[in-house]
Design an enzyme around this catalytic site. Structure first.
Site, PDB file in Angstrom:
ATOM      1  N   GLU A 156     130.977  82.226  54.840  1.00 12.37           N
ATOM      2  CA  GLU A 156     129.733  82.118  55.605  1.00 12.37           C
ATOM      3  C   GLU A 156     129.582  81.573  56.830  1.00 12.37           C
ATOM      4  O   GLU A 156     129.818  80.269  57.146  1.00 12.37           O
ATOM      5  CB  GLU A 156     129.150  80.702  54.689  1.00 12.37           C
ATOM      6  CG  GLU A 156     127.683  80.445  54.562  1.00 12.37           C
ATOM      7  CD  GLU A 156     127.148  79.819  55.437  1.00 12.37           C
ATOM      8  OE1 GLU A 156     127.004  80.185  56.531  1.00 12.37           O
ATOM      9  OE2 GLU A 156     126.728  78.478  55.275  1.00 12.37           O
ATOM     10  N   GLU A 165     126.732  83.476  65.468  1.00 12.33           N
ATOM     11  CA  GLU A 165     128.128  82.604  65.325  1.00 12.33           C
ATOM     12  C   GLU A 165     129.131  83.826  65.266  1.00 12.33           C
ATOM     13  O   GLU A 165     130.390  83.385  65.283  1.00 12.33           O
ATOM     14  CB  GLU A 165     128.368  81.760  64.089  1.00 12.33           C
ATOM     15  CG  GLU A 165     127.563  80.350  64.122  1.00 12.33           C
ATOM     16  CD  GLU A 165     127.735  79.697  63.061  1.00 12.33           C
ATOM     17  OE1 GLU A 165     128.141  79.763  61.735  1.00 12.33           O
ATOM     18  OE2 GLU A 165     126.791  78.785  62.860  1.00 12.33           O
TER      19      GLU A 165
HETATM   20  N1  SAH Z   1     132.742  77.751  54.108  1.00 12.40           N
HETATM   21  C1  SAH Z   1     132.049  76.637  54.302  1.00 12.40           C
HETATM   22  C2  SAH Z   1     131.661  76.112  55.824  1.00 12.40           C
HETATM   23  C3  SAH Z   1     130.786  77.062  56.406  1.00 12.40           C
HETATM   24  S1  SAH Z   1     130.348  76.631  57.996  1.00 12.40           S
HETATM   25  C4  SAH Z   1     130.986  76.556  53.449  1.00 12.40           C
HETATM   26  O1  SAH Z   1     130.496  77.506  53.124  1.00 12.40           O
HETATM   27  O2  SAH Z   1     130.493  75.216  53.036  1.00 12.40           O
HETATM   28  C5  SAH Z   1     131.195  77.845  59.046  1.00 12.40           C
HETATM   29  C6  SAH Z   1     132.625  77.527  59.305  1.00 12.40           C
HETATM   30  O3  SAH Z   1     133.133  78.732  59.674  1.00 12.40           O
HETATM   31  C7  SAH Z   1     132.596  76.725  60.313  1.00 12.40           C
HETATM   32  O4  SAH Z   1     133.500  75.567  60.009  1.00 12.40           O
HETATM   33  C8  SAH Z   1     133.154  77.568  61.618  1.00 12.40           C
HETATM   34  O5  SAH Z   1     133.866  76.467  62.515  1.00 12.40           O
HETATM   35  C9  SAH Z   1     134.037  78.293  60.873  1.00 12.40           C
HETATM   36  N2  SAH Z   1     134.290  79.651  61.583  1.00 12.40           N
HETATM   37  C10 SAH Z   1     133.233  80.643  62.044  1.00 12.40           C
HETATM   38  N3  SAH Z   1     133.942  81.714  62.484  1.00 12.40           N
HETATM   39  C11 SAH Z   1     135.107  81.623  62.282  1.00 12.40           C
HETATM   40  C12 SAH Z   1     136.333  82.567  62.171  1.00 12.40           C
HETATM   41  N4  SAH Z   1     136.083  83.881  62.614  1.00 12.40           N
HETATM   42  N5  SAH Z   1     137.383  81.964  61.743  1.00 12.40           N
HETATM   43  C13 SAH Z   1     137.738  80.870  61.404  1.00 12.40           C
HETATM   44  N6  SAH Z   1     136.605  79.863  61.107  1.00 12.40           N
HETATM   45  C14 SAH Z   1     135.487  80.308  61.462  1.00 12.40           C
END
Ligand code: SAH
Ligand code: ZN
Length: 702
Positions: A156, A165
């Site tokens: 996500e 993002e």
């Molecule tokens: N999976 C969790 C958090 C989603 S928020 C949930 O659904 O509740 C998105 C998170 O992904 C953030 O903490 C951000 O730091 C991380 N993120 C975004 N792109 C990423 C990547 N390519 N590799 C690792 N982390 C990533």
């Protein structure tokens, strides 16, 4: 919020941070906890709100369950990769659904550490491997982060703009290096929708209008280059469902403009242009494109999550009195508004083409018809300065005719013969307006170069020759001044009291201005009241248990961070986007008289929740505070636009933000309960501290 421009570490636990004080305008060194940035990030992030998004959580859970079952039914192991695990939520769900192996990566290291503790607390630490890395840095192989490729990806990494993002590169990389070919991806795909509309209301956030007085005579013309500027490409995210229905007229239906196949079956493109022809549904000025997206969670398309505003939302009850209350609420994904680089007038039933453009992280739109074509579809960039120097909220404030007409009427009344005007706010137009309305000389105090350029363009466009822009005001100027004017909304202010910059400046000038100088506005009042937010409190209240998963470790982290950053308790929010009910008479907390300024002031008070609420009980989960500015004419409120009645929904000014305190839980109160506040300010130091709370007694239930 204070702007930080440098950080120097001095010893282990503390850092000196340099920030600009919004009231004094000076740069100060401040000692902060060394993890200030991290705490700021945690306390202010959308994490809590995202985790309170039950629809999102449940749909991810169900789709994961289907994916794991499908792998098992095919006689394969379910090897899950969770990119951007955050609190570990999706990985824990995968564990509960019986995944055979789970790798969880997270780029934000402190979050990855928090995740490990959450896994331990939930007894799944042995089932999930947390790797504190960006997914694009993961290695696969015997000695790698992953021993073998995964066959289920759950992630996500979407924002309001879907791809902001970096989802495109995250997915592309994962398919190339981290996933098996016949993998299942949750979510499977997404669609971006666009709708072309006319909306003079929203256009106020984008383009400066001519400034007109109470007789609708134009006082200041907007410079040509500002009218023609294609604007900024930065997305304007907004709670579209709260926009009154009369504030826009559709010119198209919703158009699916881009789809994204996250499953890997068709490659993702980093740069795209798509053209969609449509027949205009109404006559009007095409000014704005509304955008939202939909996620298809599973390959069969059974589970779908829509971010549409209520009028296009599949689950909305259109016949309800407030259809916007019948769809899921969330703040971490809103809707996006894109301002068309050039507005065109279209006739109902005429043929129009929407040109949608996308690069790796963002979107933008053009509109074409038989008379208006574009050779290139470049990403719009500001050519006039306004879109780079003023926030969207500030542009909308300057366009608020109801407010500016009151100020202009008062300036006209106050101007003496041969008036010498001092304007204390160069991010407003009042000084130039005074020059146009007959002042002999005008001085505008503005130290910031980028604002000076905007002012100069106005001065040129309107042939004004009696205005001087000065970076500071000396005694020579002060003794000539007959009228001080100050629009009490500085572009540097975020919280309402940061506009006490006006009082700070006047205090500096004490004894140097003439005895009989006229000052506008004359008083500033701060008002506050208890409220019940319909949804906004969800961005701050603790999670407790989330889909059966214990999130106490995360709640503790947020609480710790909020305590560490001193300014966390009160935040600025545009309350017109966040419905709330008035739960007690508004009370005046403070009155500052610009003619009799004291450098230090303090106030406190305790109030009954309300006398008129009868015996009934009510819920309170926050407080709202705003400023009211008064001169000799009508007061100007930066709070409710109609006086609030207890128990009723509050109608808020759309052009300012209010100060908000969100309580960590909802309290049930009756009319014997009280709330109280304490306030202390030191103008010379630019300090203003306010606390508000319920007076907790045994009969206040929670
Ligand atoms: N999976 C969790 C958090 C989603 S928020 C949930 O659904 O509740 C998105 C998170 O992904 C953030 O903490 C951000 O730091 C991380 N993120 C975004 N792109 C990423 C990547 N390519 N590799 C690792 N982390 C990533
Ligand atoms: Zn511009």
């Amino acid at each position: 919020m204070k702007l930080k421009s440098a950080v120097i570490r001095v010893e282990k636990m503390q850092v000196f941070t340099q920030k600009r004080n919004p009231i004094t305008g000076s740069t100060e060194w401040d000692v902060q906890h060394e993890d200030y940035d991290f705490h700021q990030e945690i306390a202010r992030s959308a994490f809590a709100d995202m985790l309170h998004d039950t629809e999102r959580n449940k749909k991810y859970y169900r789709a994961l369950q289907l994916a794991i079952e499908k792998m098992h039914a095919a006689g394969k192991k379910a090897n899950v990769l969770d990119i951007g695990t955050g609190t570990g939520l999706l990985s824990i769900m995968a564990a509960k659904c019986g995944a055979d192996s789970i790798i969880a990566c997270e780029a934000f290291k402190p979050m990855a550490e928090c995740c490990v503790k959450i896994l331990q607390r939930n007894g799944v630490a042995d089932k999930i491997t947390v790797i504190p890395k960006r997914s694009t840095e993961l290695t696969v192989g015997q000695d790698g982060d992953m021993k073998y490729k995964a066959n289920i990806l759950v992630t996500e990494v979407f924002d309001t703009e879907l791809i902001g993002e970096g989802a495109l590169s995250t997915f592309s990389h994962a398919h190339k290096y981290l996933l098996e070919e016949d993998c299942i991806v949750v979510p499977d795909s997404a669609v971006i929708y666009a709708q072309v509309v006319e909306s003079p209301t929203l256009q106020k956030w984008n383009k400066l209008n001519d400034l007109a007085d109470e007789d609708l005579e134009v006082v200041l013309r907007t410079p040509r280059k500002m009218r023609d500027c294609p604007g900024s490409a930065a997305v304007h995210d907004i709670q579209l469902s709260q926009l009154p229905r009369y504030a826009f007229r559709e010119i198209s239906d919703q158009i699916p403009v881009f789809s994204y196949d996250w499953s890997g079956r068709t490659p993702l493109e980093m740069n795209r242009v798509a053209k969609h022809n449509f027949v205009a549904t109404n006559t009007g000025k095409a000014q704005v494109v509304f955008m939202w997206w939909e996620l298809n969670m599973d390959p069969e398309g059974k589970i779908c999550l829509s971010c549409a505003p209520w009028w296009c939302h599949p689950d909305a009850n259109i016949s309800s009195e407030r259809p916007q209350d019948t769809i899921p609420w969330r703040d971490h994904w809103m809707q996006a508004v894109y301002y068309l680089p050039k507005e065109i007038t279209v006739k109902k039933n005429s043929k129009v083409t929407l040109v949608s453009c996308q690069d790796e992280y963002s979107l933008w739109f053009y509109l074409e018809d038989s008379e208006n074509k574009h050779e290139k579809y470049n990403r719009p960039a500001c050519e006039c300065g306004v879109h780079m120097t003023l926030s969207r909220t500030h542009v909308s404030y300057l366009n608020d005719g109801r407010r500016s007409k009151k100020y202009l009427a008062q300036i006209r009344e106050d101007l003496v013969k041969d008036a010498v005007v001092l304007d204390l706010n160069g991010s407003s137009f009042l000084g130039m307006a005074a020059a146009k309305m007959g002042a002999k000389d005008v001085y505008i105090l503005e130290p910031a170069n980028h604002h000076v350029e905007v002012l100069k363009d106005y001065i040129r466009e309107n042939n004004i020759d009696n205005v001087k822009i000065v970076p500071d005001v000396d005694d020579e100027i002060l003794k000539q001044v007959t009228n001080v004017v100050c629009d009490p909304n500085f572009s540097s202010a975020i919280l309402p009291w940061e506009n006490l910059k006006m009082a700070y400046l006047l205090h500096q000038y004490r004894g140097k201005l003439q005895e009989n100088v006229t000052i506008m506005p004359q008083t500033c009042e701060f008002w506050g009241m208890p409220v019940e937010f319909q949804d906004l409190h969800k961005i701050r209240i603790p999670l407790g248990i989330c889909e059966g998963i214990d999130m106490a470790v995360f709640d503790d982290l947020v609480e710790q961070s909020s305590r560490t950053i001193s300014d966390a308790e009160i935040e600025a929010q545009p309350l017109w986007e966040y419905p709330c009910k008035c739960r007690g008479q508004p009370r005046k907390l403070l009155e500052v008289n610009m003619l009799q300024l004291k450098p230090k002031f303090a106030a406190d008070g305790t109030f009954l929740i309300d006398e008129s609420q009868g015996d009934g009980e009510a819920s309170i989960n926050g407080f709202a505070v705003w400023a009211v500015w008064r001169g000799s004419g009508k007061p100007v409120s930066a709070g409710p636009s109609e006086w609030p009645s207890v128990g009723q929904r509050v109608v808020w000014d759309e052009h300012t933000r209010q100060a908000v305190k969100i309580l960590s839980k909802t309290h049930i109160v009756n009319n014997t309960n009280k709330w109280s506040y304490q306030l202390a300010s030191d103008l010379e130091k630019g300090q203003f501290d306010l606390t508000l709370d319920l007076v907790l007694t045994e009969d206040v239930e929670s």
